[in-house]
Design an enzyme around this catalytic site. Sequence first.
Site, mmCIF file in Angstrom:
data_model
loop_
_atom_site.group_PDB
_atom_site.id
_atom_site.type_symbol
_atom_site.label_atom_id
_atom_site.label_comp_id
_atom_site.label_asym_id
_atom_site.label_seq_id
_atom_site.Cartn_x
_atom_site.Cartn_y
_atom_site.Cartn_z
ATOM 1 C CD GLU A 214 -3.026 -1.209 2.159
ATOM 2 O OE1 GLU A 214 -3.049 -0.358 3.056
ATOM 3 O OE2 GLU A 214 -3.932 -2.057 2.008
ATOM 4 C CD GLU B 286 -3.510 -6.139 3.105
ATOM 5 O OE1 GLU B 286 -4.326 -5.374 3.650
ATOM 6 O OE2 GLU B 286 -2.280 -5.976 3.164
HETATM 7 O O1 AHR Z 1 -5.280 -5.923 7.085
HETATM 8 C C1 AHR Z 1 -5.072 -4.790 7.869
HETATM 9 C C2 AHR Z 1 -4.311 -3.688 7.158
HETATM 10 O O2 AHR Z 1 -5.080 -3.222 6.097
HETATM 11 C C3 AHR Z 1 -2.993 -4.045 6.511
HETATM 12 O O3 AHR Z 1 -1.920 -3.970 7.390
HETATM 13 C C4 AHR Z 1 -2.838 -2.993 5.455
HETATM 14 O O4 AHR Z 1 -2.096 -3.447 4.347
HETATM 15 C C5 AHR Z 1 -4.276 -2.636 5.108
HETATM 16 O O5 AHR Z 1 -4.479 -1.263 5.083
#
Ligand code: AHR
Length: 527
Positions: A174, A321
């Site tokens: 990110e 994610e």
């Molecule tokens: O999954 C929680 C957080 O969400 C992770 O650390 C990050 O990559 C995202 O913003």
Amino acid sequence: MNRIIIDCNKKEGIISPELHSHFIEFLGACIYDGIWVGEESEIENYGGIRKAAADALSALEPPIIRWPGGCYADTYHWRNGIGERSKRPVTYNENFGTFERDDNQFGIHEFMELCRITGAKPWLNINLLSGSVGEMRDWVEYCNRREETELSLLRKKNGSPEPFMVEYWGIGNECWAGGGNMTAEMYAEEFRKYSSAMPLCDSRNPDSGFSMKRIASGADGNKPKERVEWTRRFFKALGQFRQPRLDAMDLHFYNWNVENPDDRDVAFSEEGWYKVINSCLELEDVLKEQYDLIQEGLSGFPEAEGFFPVTEPKCDLVVGEWGNWHGSSFKSRPALWQQCTMRDAITTALTLDIFHRNCRLVKAACVAQTVNVLNSLILTQGKQTILTPNYDIFMMYKVHRGAEKLSLRTENTSSVISGEGAFGKAGGSTLENIHAFASEKGNHVFVNLINADMAKEQEIFLEFSDGGKLRPESVRTIFAENAQDYNSAEEPDKIRSRQGTLPEEKDGGFLYRAKPASVSVLTFTAV
Ligand code: AHR
């Protein structure tokens, strides 16, 4: 009548098993308490790894596990997690409100042990923000160098003579937010350096069958304008002069549920139910958009000059994610802990079906996160290890791994829409709160039927065209008495998948009654 017509002759891509992958991070109680309890713990463990969690994961056969973050990767120094455990430095974990001392007991060897026990392939995210190119190079050397060097001998001394052969390497996380608040151009510059400096190890040798994948930090799937800019401008910047190796781009997409402060993970209204169910479907359009942007970006790369043969540039779309993120988790201790009700199980099934349906566009996806954080499959409380209904969905959907997607269309009394279009509007089916997916493997056809209606049982009529004769073999289904039900330490098996009733053979097809708020997987066998 809700009709679903499956065309057994129209195969539309192979479902990569990696679409069922996982993400674990040093956040809240995901690693410590969740996965790592320590060798001295009263909780049963495999050399420190919580036995019940490892066993549950082994049964699931996770294709990939991504670690150590997430945001945490950008503060993590891998050397803190090697060597004698009692001598490891104590650092501090501020990640997403974790606010706890971190004694680094779970390092690369412990993570690789978890992968070994569960049969998963590791995906390591390097520290781009507070680490260095040198630190990354050393980590790759430590993990993957076969020949005797100072770092491979250190790995041996620490108990692992054989290289770990880590295939997936995330370069940044990110980078548009916690990973540096970078512009796409800044990130492209960083990526050039890290990717070019990454040791090749055995992936240099075409006979080794091993190839290391450099994964770039993809867009924020939740920002409609920014995500287009990010991917387009990253590729534009990378298109200048020569290109470093790039194998995949890691998109993140959370199903945010934060607008209504009264909506909690375990307490929500009918409106809250449909809000969360329907907003997870947006991902389908995001995948298509990002896939197209990647292709557009690759096509803008200059033609290589000179004598040496070059391979066509290629970059897979992966989702590192995904999951529901309820606003109530921000107030939780441990950090980002949330319960998973039938609402989460339905969106987990819908999201996996989005990946299945777009298997030609997306190659891997990791649920965030596997244990004790957000869209969990496993929750722990003291000695207890609880499997959420999300776990059951992953288990039920295992049949689709490596199978071929089948074309299907839906019809109801008021509309007939065919092919891909049947799922065209933000990924939703044309049927009211009914979603379906079908695949074929060997002489079996597997059909997922999701009834997303919170209160109403629905009848679904299934037909197969060009499939020869099929016999319903089994049904696995999951539903709850109340949509807000969940599994807890007191009632760990309140919602569990179970054997369902076979569909009734009728008028050349099959009639299935789907309970309200349910997910069913029907298996048919060719006769
Ligand atoms: O999954 C929680 C957080 O969400 C992770 O650390 C990050 O990559 C995202 O913003």
